[in-house]
Motif scaffolding. Structure first.
Motif, PDB file in Angstrom:
ATOM      1  N   LEU A  15      37.919  -5.845  41.552  1.00  0.00           N
ATOM      2  CA  LEU A  15      37.932  -6.818  40.465  1.00  0.00           C
ATOM      3  C   LEU A  15      38.344  -6.053  39.217  1.00  0.00           C
ATOM      4  CD1 LEU A  15      34.505  -8.669  40.879  1.00  0.00           C
ATOM      5  CD2 LEU A  15      36.734  -9.426  41.700  1.00  0.00           C
ATOM      6  N   ILE A  16      39.368  -6.532  38.533  1.00  0.00           N
ATOM      7  CA  ILE A  16      39.863  -5.880  37.320  1.00  0.00           C
ATOM      8  C   ILE A  16      39.606  -6.824  36.149  1.00  0.00           C
ATOM      9  CG2 ILE A  16      41.853  -4.798  36.206  1.00  0.00           C
ATOM     10  CD1 ILE A  16      43.145  -4.704  39.055  1.00  0.00           C
ATOM     11  N   ALA A  17      38.793  -6.365  35.202  1.00  0.00           N
ATOM     12  CA  ALA A  17      38.413  -7.246  34.088  1.00  0.00           C
ATOM     13  C   ALA A  17      39.621  -7.590  33.227  1.00  0.00           C
ATOM     14  CB  ALA A  17      37.341  -6.569  33.237  1.00  0.00           C
ATOM     15  N   MET A  18      39.754  -8.872  32.923  1.00  0.00           N
ATOM     16  CA  MET A  18      40.796  -9.309  32.002  1.00  0.00           C
ATOM     17  C   MET A  18      40.418  -8.949  30.564  1.00  0.00           C
ATOM     18  SD  MET A  18      43.420 -10.711  33.424  1.00  0.00           S
ATOM     19  CE  MET A  18      44.113 -11.795  32.158  1.00  0.00           C
ATOM     20  N   ASP A  23      31.626 -10.238  28.485  1.00  0.00           N
ATOM     21  CA  ASP A  23      30.418  -9.505  28.859  1.00  0.00           C
ATOM     22  C   ASP A  23      30.670  -8.014  28.645  1.00  0.00           C
ATOM     23  OD1 ASP A  23      28.324  -8.186  30.157  1.00  0.00           O
ATOM     24  OD2 ASP A  23      28.160  -9.703  31.725  1.00  0.00           O
ATOM     25  N   ALA A  24      29.932  -7.419  27.694  1.00  0.00           N
ATOM     26  CA  ALA A  24      30.169  -6.014  27.351  1.00  0.00           C
ATOM     27  C   ALA A  24      29.951  -5.088  28.545  1.00  0.00           C
ATOM     28  CB  ALA A  24      29.251  -5.605  26.202  1.00  0.00           C
ATOM     29  N   SER A  25      29.108  -5.495  29.498  1.00  0.00           N
ATOM     30  CA  SER A  25      28.858  -4.660  30.672  1.00  0.00           C
ATOM     31  C   SER A  25      30.112  -4.484  31.514  1.00  0.00           C
ATOM     32  CB  SER A  25      27.761  -5.284  31.551  1.00  0.00           C
ATOM     33  OG  SER A  25      26.543  -5.357  30.861  1.00  0.00           O
ATOM     34  N   PHE A  26      31.041  -5.436  31.394  1.00  0.00           N
ATOM     35  CA  PHE A  26      32.198  -5.427  32.286  1.00  0.00           C
ATOM     36  C   PHE A  26      33.543  -5.300  31.566  1.00  0.00           C
ATOM     37  CE2 PHE A  26      28.932  -7.631  34.809  1.00  0.00           C
ATOM     38  CZ  PHE A  26      28.956  -6.820  35.935  1.00  0.00           C
ATOM     39  N   ALA A  27      33.526  -5.136  30.242  1.00  0.00           N
ATOM     40  CA  ALA A  27      34.786  -5.025  29.512  1.00  0.00           C
ATOM     41  C   ALA A  27      35.596  -3.836  30.039  1.00  0.00           C
ATOM     42  CB  ALA A  27      34.509  -4.868  28.014  1.00  0.00           C
ATOM     43  N   ARG A  28      36.839  -4.091  30.376  1.00  0.00           N
ATOM     44  CA  ARG A  28      37.793  -3.073  30.826  1.00  0.00           C
ATOM     45  C   ARG A  28      37.295  -2.280  32.043  1.00  0.00           C
ATOM     46  NH1 ARG A  28      42.729  -1.283  28.773  1.00  0.00           N
ATOM     47  NH2 ARG A  28      43.162   0.868  29.346  1.00  0.00           N
ATOM     48  N   THR A  29      36.577  -2.964  32.915  1.00  0.00           N
ATOM     49  CA  THR A  29      36.067  -2.284  34.105  1.00  0.00           C
ATOM     50  C   THR A  29      36.902  -2.615  35.340  1.00  0.00           C
ATOM     51  OG1 THR A  29      34.537  -4.091  34.628  1.00  0.00           O
ATOM     52  CG2 THR A  29      33.668  -2.262  33.304  1.00  0.00           C
TER      53      THR A  29
END
Length: 203
Positions: A15-18, A23-29
């Motif tokens: 999963l590539i974060a848009m 959600d700061a936990s998943f930004a650019r993850t």
């Protein structure tokens, strides 16, 4: 039954974060999905290092890391759930090379999840003990915590263009510098981050 009614299964996918991920936990993850079914999904973020090294983690659990190739490797924040627990994503250990003997096909560690696609994820301390003796899997990624989605939650986020998805690549997980993993994962889709709109995820 129409074919489109088959449940989505993104096990062994990234999963590539848009860019619009709020959600700061998943930004650019980049999240590696270990499991995905109609009941929900479980994954590990592979590009969010903590300030703890594997050597430091081993000291915390009263072990000595016996693998010089791993001492400086960071421990990652795998997600916001159970951040006090360790999760080890690693090369498969189930069968010795060239062995087709079913008796040899049991995972060598307690609490190992076999992931279709070739990787395994272990939550028990015995994999750390193997590494402390200089053995264990050739490649490992150790996280504190994991990422989880309830029934239908990930599908909703995908429909909202929160994520792009692509078949996972073990070289990106284990062999790519951390700061390059997001762009390399996008590259599997023929994309670069500057091409992505903050509003939609049309790959």
């Amino acid at each position: 039954m129409p074919a489109t009614s088959a449940p989505m299964n993104l096990t062994h996918h990234f999963l590539i974060a848009m860019p619009g991920m709020e959600d700061a936990s998943f930004a650019r993850t980049v999240v590696y999905l270990c499991e995905h079914s109609e009941r929900g999904a479980l994954g590990l973020i592979i590009n969010k290092p903590t300030d703890i090294s594997l050597e430091g983690l081993f000291e915390k659990v009263d072990l000595t890391l016996g693998r010089a190739d791993l001492t400086r490797q960071p421990v990652f924040l795998g997600g916001p759930v159970q951040t006090e627990r360790g999760f080890v994503l690693h090369d498969p250990m189930s069968s010795p090379s060239g062995s087709d003997d079913d008796a040899e096909d049991e995972p060598p560690y307690a609490s190992t999840m076999r992931i279709p696609g070739g990787l395994e994820m272990t939550t028990s301390k015995d994999v750390l003990e193997a590494l402390s003796h200089g053995a264990g899997p050739r490649r490992v990624l150790v996280t504190l915590g994991y990422s989880a989605w309830g029934e239908g939650q990930l599908e909703s986020e995908l429909a909202e263009n929160s994520w792009l998805t692509v078949d996972a690549n073990a070289e990106i997980i284990f062999d790519t510098p951390v700061e390059e993993r997001y762009e390399r994962a996008l590259g599997l889709l023929g994309l670069q981050s500057w091409m992505l709109s903050r509003d939609a995820g049309h790959a």
